[in-house]
Design a protein around this motif. Structure first.
Motif, mmCIF file in Angstrom:
data_model
loop_
_atom_site.group_PDB
_atom_site.id
_atom_site.type_symbol
_atom_site.label_atom_id
_atom_site.label_comp_id
_atom_site.label_asym_id
_atom_site.label_seq_id
_atom_site.Cartn_x
_atom_site.Cartn_y
_atom_site.Cartn_z
ATOM 1 N N MET A 58 0.112 -1.182 0.029
ATOM 2 C CA MET A 58 0.187 -0.306 -0.211
ATOM 3 C C MET A 58 0.838 1.209 -0.164
ATOM 4 O O MET A 58 1.919 1.372 0.943
ATOM 5 C CB MET A 58 -0.560 -0.278 1.343
ATOM 6 C CG MET A 58 -1.873 1.106 0.960
ATOM 7 S SD MET A 58 -3.859 0.734 1.653
ATOM 8 C CE MET A 58 -3.477 2.685 2.478
ATOM 9 N N THR A 59 1.229 2.156 -0.568
ATOM 10 C CA THR A 59 1.488 3.778 -0.974
ATOM 11 C C THR A 59 0.814 4.443 -0.073
ATOM 12 O O THR A 59 -0.544 4.635 -0.533
ATOM 13 C CB THR A 59 1.101 4.150 -2.598
ATOM 14 O OG1 THR A 59 1.846 2.919 -2.843
ATOM 15 C CG2 THR A 59 2.746 4.803 -2.278
ATOM 16 N N ALA A 60 1.334 5.726 0.606
ATOM 17 C CA ALA A 60 0.638 6.476 1.683
ATOM 18 C C ALA A 60 0.421 7.286 0.451
ATOM 19 O O ALA A 60 1.159 7.410 -0.250
ATOM 20 C CB ALA A 60 1.375 7.083 2.018
ATOM 21 N N LEU A 61 -1.107 7.857 1.005
ATOM 22 C CA LEU A 61 -1.815 8.906 0.176
ATOM 23 C C LEU A 61 -0.623 10.303 -0.082
ATOM 24 O O LEU A 61 0.010 10.909 0.791
ATOM 25 C CB LEU A 61 -2.925 9.242 0.957
ATOM 26 C CG LEU A 61 -3.425 11.236 0.442
ATOM 27 C CD1 LEU A 61 -4.293 11.118 -1.184
ATOM 28 C CD2 LEU A 61 -4.022 11.454 1.556
ATOM 29 N N ARG A 62 -0.054 11.016 -1.003
ATOM 30 C CA ARG A 62 0.747 12.138 -1.157
ATOM 31 C C ARG A 62 -0.162 13.319 -1.362
ATOM 32 O O ARG A 62 -0.825 13.618 -1.649
ATOM 33 C CB ARG A 62 1.441 11.736 -2.811
ATOM 34 C CG ARG A 62 2.154 13.156 -2.639
ATOM 35 C CD ARG A 62 3.063 12.889 -4.470
ATOM 36 N NE ARG A 62 3.412 13.689 -4.717
ATOM 37 C CZ ARG A 62 3.206 14.756 -5.674
ATOM 38 N NH1 ARG A 62 2.599 15.214 -5.011
ATOM 39 N NH2 ARG A 62 4.609 15.303 -5.780
ATOM 40 N N ILE A 63 0.333 14.288 -0.067
ATOM 41 C CA ILE A 63 -0.474 15.166 0.817
ATOM 42 C C ILE A 63 -0.319 16.210 -0.193
ATOM 43 O O ILE A 63 0.689 16.390 -0.452
ATOM 44 C CB ILE A 63 -0.354 15.536 2.179
ATOM 45 C CG1 ILE A 63 -0.520 14.337 2.388
ATOM 46 C CG2 ILE A 63 -1.420 17.078 1.845
ATOM 47 C CD1 ILE A 63 -0.383 14.488 3.964
ATOM 48 N N ASP A 64 -0.799 17.180 -1.082
ATOM 49 C CA ASP A 64 -0.225 18.062 -2.056
ATOM 50 C C ASP A 64 -0.422 19.603 -2.078
ATOM 51 O O ASP A 64 -1.560 20.099 -1.786
ATOM 52 C CB ASP A 64 -1.074 18.060 -3.893
ATOM 53 C CG ASP A 64 -0.422 18.895 -4.865
ATOM 54 O OD1 ASP A 64 -0.203 19.587 -4.688
ATOM 55 O OD2 ASP A 64 -1.326 18.497 -6.089
ATOM 56 N N GLY A 65 0.781 19.773 -1.546
ATOM 57 C CA GLY A 65 0.842 21.302 -0.987
ATOM 58 C C GLY A 65 0.857 22.140 -2.080
ATOM 59 O O GLY A 65 0.378 22.989 -1.738
ATOM 60 N N THR A 66 1.171 21.835 -2.775
ATOM 61 C CA THR A 66 1.092 23.253 -4.245
ATOM 62 C C THR A 66 0.033 23.662 -4.348
ATOM 63 O O THR A 66 -0.386 24.372 -4.619
ATOM 64 C CB THR A 66 1.802 22.172 -5.512
ATOM 65 O OG1 THR A 66 3.002 21.576 -5.633
ATOM 66 C CG2 THR A 66 1.978 23.514 -6.309
ATOM 67 N N ALA A 67 -1.026 22.350 -4.561
ATOM 68 C CA ALA A 67 -2.152 22.822 -5.159
ATOM 69 C C ALA A 67 -2.736 23.201 -3.625
ATOM 70 O O ALA A 67 -3.624 23.582 -3.557
ATOM 71 C CB ALA A 67 -2.671 21.460 -5.167
ATOM 72 N N MET A 68 -2.726 23.107 -2.255
ATOM 73 C CA MET A 68 -3.251 23.440 -1.617
ATOM 74 C C MET A 68 -3.350 24.374 -1.572
ATOM 75 O O MET A 68 -2.962 26.025 -0.877
ATOM 76 C CB MET A 68 -3.255 22.805 -0.299
ATOM 77 C CG MET A 68 -4.418 22.935 0.790
ATOM 78 S SD MET A 68 -4.092 22.541 2.333
ATOM 79 C CE MET A 68 -4.242 20.256 2.345
ATOM 80 N N ALA A 69 -1.520 24.912 -1.815
ATOM 81 C CA ALA A 69 -1.406 26.358 -1.556
ATOM 82 C C ALA A 69 -1.727 27.819 -2.541
ATOM 83 O O ALA A 69 -2.433 28.444 -2.389
ATOM 84 C CB ALA A 69 -0.081 26.635 -1.630
ATOM 85 N N GLN A 70 -1.979 26.842 -3.998
ATOM 86 C CA GLN A 70 -3.229 27.483 -4.998
ATOM 87 C C GLN A 70 -4.277 28.085 -4.378
ATOM 88 O O GLN A 70 -4.287 29.007 -4.768
ATOM 89 C CB GLN A 70 -3.186 26.348 -6.319
ATOM 90 C CG GLN A 70 -1.341 26.919 -7.381
ATOM 91 C CD GLN A 70 -1.335 26.014 -7.829
ATOM 92 O OE1 GLN A 70 -2.242 25.022 -8.442
ATOM 93 N NE2 GLN A 70 -0.835 26.338 -8.905
ATOM 94 N N SER A 71 -4.664 26.987 -3.386
ATOM 95 C CA SER A 71 -6.611 27.912 -3.490
ATOM 96 C C SER A 71 -5.907 28.800 -2.085
ATOM 97 O O SER A 71 -7.252 28.924 -2.034
ATOM 98 C CB SER A 71 -7.105 26.735 -2.880
ATOM 99 O OG SER A 71 -7.068 26.094 -1.762
#
Ligand code: NAD
Length: 290
Positions: free
Chosen positions: A1-14
């Protein structure tokens, strides 16, 4: 199982889009002032990114540059000038400062209402008391948003913070405590750090040691937030950025993980914009964020 990759770039954009929208509704654009000392390449890169972002969200920017042999009195006088400037809402002193300048004295001189890095003792104290009306240091604030995107309620969770600096580790621990987590802070003198980490439901690393945290340090399904930024050499003679976490192997154990780059870094800058907006709103009498 692979961890969820938390997307800081997308969250920062919003977050940036939200800040831009709210900044546009103010009577006067928020003003951000930066003090940059010396010619450290990393500091120049960080300041350039911050000012570029600030311009994108419609802030007015000012920058004061000094050479490495600047005196503390000169920095304090520049801080006083920005404190007094009506069009400046946020003051950022890019760290580190040279040895002849006392960082804590400089932080203490910044008007706490303009302290958008959250490093004045008044803001640090408010953060440690639960954060009401505090300007919160940008990196821990961004980390908390990343954590809460995957775990909205931290009550009773075990959190371990690696690193105890004033700018990341200590305020991070305070924010996690305020969210009702049980918090352990480890540092260079801590004994058996891997053992402590293995008990963490949330692991935040702010150390500055490339890939220190290995898969066998991490509890299965833990949330791993990697603040570290380390430049390492590559086989082809170039270099690349890595965090404090061995991303590939830890991804096989953790439940969610932030990458480097693209995790905490963009959120730090977005939170600087948010803090500057909040400082501007407060100074313009906008009491509740609109
Ligand atoms: P710092 O040097 O002030 O503090 C480092 C901390 O790590 C200290 O508390 C030290 O005791 C601890 N430490 C050192 N070795 C350790 C070990 N083996 N185990 C446990 N703890 C250890 O650094 P800082 O300013 O807090 O920054 C930490 C890292 O985060 C750096 O890589 C920095 O570049 C990065 N950083 C990233 C962002 C971002 O936006 N992503 C922002 C700030 C800092």
């Amino acid at each position: 199982m692979t961890a969820l990759r938390i997307d800081g770039t997308a969250m920062a954009q919003s977050l940036i889009a939200e800040v831009r929208d709210k900044a546009n509704r103010l009577g006067r654009p928020p003003g951000l002032a930066v003090i940059l000392v010396g010619d450290d390449p990393a500091s120049h890169v960080y300041v350039r990114s911050k000012l570029k972002r600030a311009a994108e969200v419609g802030f007015e920017n000012r920058i004061a540059r000094f050479s490495t042999d600047v005196t503390e009195a000169e920095i304090l006088s520049q801080v006083a000038a920005f404190n007094a400037a009506a069009d400046i809402d946020g003051i950022l002193v890019q760290l580190p400062l040279p040895d002849q300048v006392n960082t804590l004295r400089v932080m203490a001189a910044i008007d706490p209402d303009k302290d958008v890095d959250g490093l004045h003792a008044l803001n640090a104290g408010k953060v440690s008391q639960g954060g009401v009306n505090a300007l919160t240091p940008c990196t821990p604030l961004g980390c908390m948003m990343l954590i809460k995107s995957v775990a909205p309620d931290l009550t009773g969770m075990n959190a371990v913070v690696l690193g105890s600096s004033n700018i990341v580790g200590k305020p991070m621990a305070a924010l996690l405590l305020a969210e009702r987590a049980t918090v352990t802070v480890a540092h260079i003198h801590t004994r058996d750090t891997p053992f402590l980490c293995r008990g963490a439901d949330i692991l935040v690393t702010a150390v500055g040691k490339p890939e220190l945290v290995r898969a066998d340090w991490v509890k299965p399904r833990a949330i791993v937030i990697d603040v570290g930024i380390n430049r390492v050499a590559t086989a082809d003679g170039g270099s690349r950025l890595v965090g404090d976490v061995a991303f590939d192997e830890v991804s096989k154990v953790a439940g969610a993980i932030t990458p480097v780059p693209g995790g905490v870094g963009p959120m730090t800058i977005a939170c600087l914009m948010l803090n500057t907006l909040m400082a501007a709103q407060a100074r313009q009498g906008v009491t509740t964020p609109s």
